[in-house]
Design an enzyme around this catalytic site. Structure first.
Site, PDB file in Angstrom:
ATOM      1  N   GLU A 137       0.809  -1.216   0.000  1.00 32.95           N
ATOM      2  CA  GLU A 137       0.000   0.000   0.000  1.00 32.95           C
ATOM      3  C   GLU A 137       0.846   1.273   0.000  1.00 32.95           C
ATOM      4  O   GLU A 137       1.693   1.459   0.872  1.00 32.95           O
ATOM      5  CB  GLU A 137      -0.889   0.008   1.255  1.00 32.95           C
ATOM      6  CG  GLU A 137      -1.771   1.229   1.383  1.00 32.95           C
ATOM      7  CD  GLU A 137      -2.607   1.222   2.644  1.00 32.95           C
ATOM      8  OE1 GLU A 137      -3.657   1.891   2.639  1.00 32.95           O
ATOM      9  OE2 GLU A 137      -2.221   0.566   3.637  1.00 32.95           O
ATOM     10  N   GLU A 180     -12.621   2.425   5.130  1.00 29.59           N
ATOM     11  CA  GLU A 180     -11.497   2.723   6.028  1.00 29.59           C
ATOM     12  C   GLU A 180     -11.370   4.241   6.152  1.00 29.59           C
ATOM     13  O   GLU A 180     -10.393   4.837   5.718  1.00 29.59           O
ATOM     14  CB  GLU A 180     -10.191   2.101   5.511  1.00 29.59           C
ATOM     15  CG  GLU A 180      -9.137   2.014   6.608  1.00 29.59           C
ATOM     16  CD  GLU A 180      -7.721   1.906   6.074  1.00 29.59           C
ATOM     17  OE1 GLU A 180      -6.898   1.260   6.730  1.00 29.59           O
ATOM     18  OE2 GLU A 180      -7.424   2.493   5.017  1.00 29.59           O
TER      19      GLU A 180
END
Length: 270
Positions: free
Chosen positions: A153, A253
């Site tokens: 990520e 998120e």
């Protein structure tokens, strides 16, 4: 609200008004059957057996499926963002992998986010990248034994210290290094907030890297609150994901401005 099987709640950032182990039940009460977590014990690579059992039991009691879990990333509240690339902390990271595997065996989770780690003084970027590759190979092979996948990520610059992965291309370069090592179970974690914060065109990223996207996380930018609070065109993003054939899970998120609430999803794509 119509939570569907496609949506996952990240319980490390949502339901922050509740103790961590109460959040799976809150997710179930809100209509979600799938959750993901960051490493539940910040700064603790090897929690006690009782702590691991309590975490897994909370999931079982809530009747939710754990679909994503971060590898140990150091002390996240204190600002750390992984330690894959820190030569002084490789043993600490590898010790934690055994705990992650135990959680996976009990819960069935198979997707694992590995934060790369920040640049450290006194160690060259090339050496840190070499160490990161070694640790990623180790981690990927451990979870690959039961069909697990490692996610890579990029993070928003200016908010995560000297974290070197900022763009989709940065993450794909790490994945390419893994493939050169013969490791295929490493994919790209597409996070709308981090990528948009760094100036990426989200639809273009989807089109360019559709084959590498292993997971999607949603938050708006700026602000990292729920979709609709910032500038991201989520209709265009979902159109790009659909056109690219992405059929995987999508995790919520985001950081709610107040108590966790999902009424904004009433008119959101399902």
């Amino acid at each position: 609200m119509r939570p569907t099987e496609r949506y996952v709640v990240n319980c490390s950032i949502l339901f922050g008004e509740l103790p961590l182990l109460e959040r799976p039940a809150a997710a179930r009460a809100a209509g979600f059957g799938q959750v993901e977590f960051w490493w539940p014990w910040p700064g603790v690579p090897v929690p006690t057996d009782a702590e691991v059992d309590a975490f897994c039991q909370a999931l079982e009691d809530a009747r939710v499926q754990l679909t994503g879990l971060n590898f140990y990333a150091g002390d996240m509240p204190a600002g750390e963002r992984g330690m894959l690339s820190d030569p002084a902390r490789s043993l600490e990271f590898r010790d934690s992998v055994g705990v992650l595997v135990r959680i996976a065996e009990r819960t069935g989770v198979k997707a694992f986010n590995a934060l790369y780690g920040q640049r450290v003084d006194g160690v060259s970027p090339a050496e840190q990248d070499r160490v990161a590759t070694q640790n990623l190979v180790y981690a990927a092979r451990q979870v690959g034994a039961f069909g697990g996948t490692v996610l890579i990520e990029p993070l928003a610059r200016g908010l995560n210290g000297a974290y070197p992965l900022e763009t989709a291309a940065d993450a794909i370069a790490v994945i390419d290094r893994m493939r050169m090592e013969g490791v295929e179970n490493t994919t790209f974690l597409f996070d709308s907030f981090h990528l948009a914060s760094n100036g990426e065109d989200l639809a273009k990223v989807v089109h360019a890297h559709a084959a590498e996207i292993g997971h999607v996380q949603l938050a708006d930018a700026p602000g990292r609150d729920h979709p609709g609070t910032g500038d991201i065109d989520f209709a265009a993003l979902f159109g790009a994901l659909d056109a690219a054939g992405y059929a995987g899970r999508i995790a919520l998120e985001y950081k709610p401005a107040g108590a966790t609430d999902f009424t904004w999803m009433e008119n959101f794509p399902t």
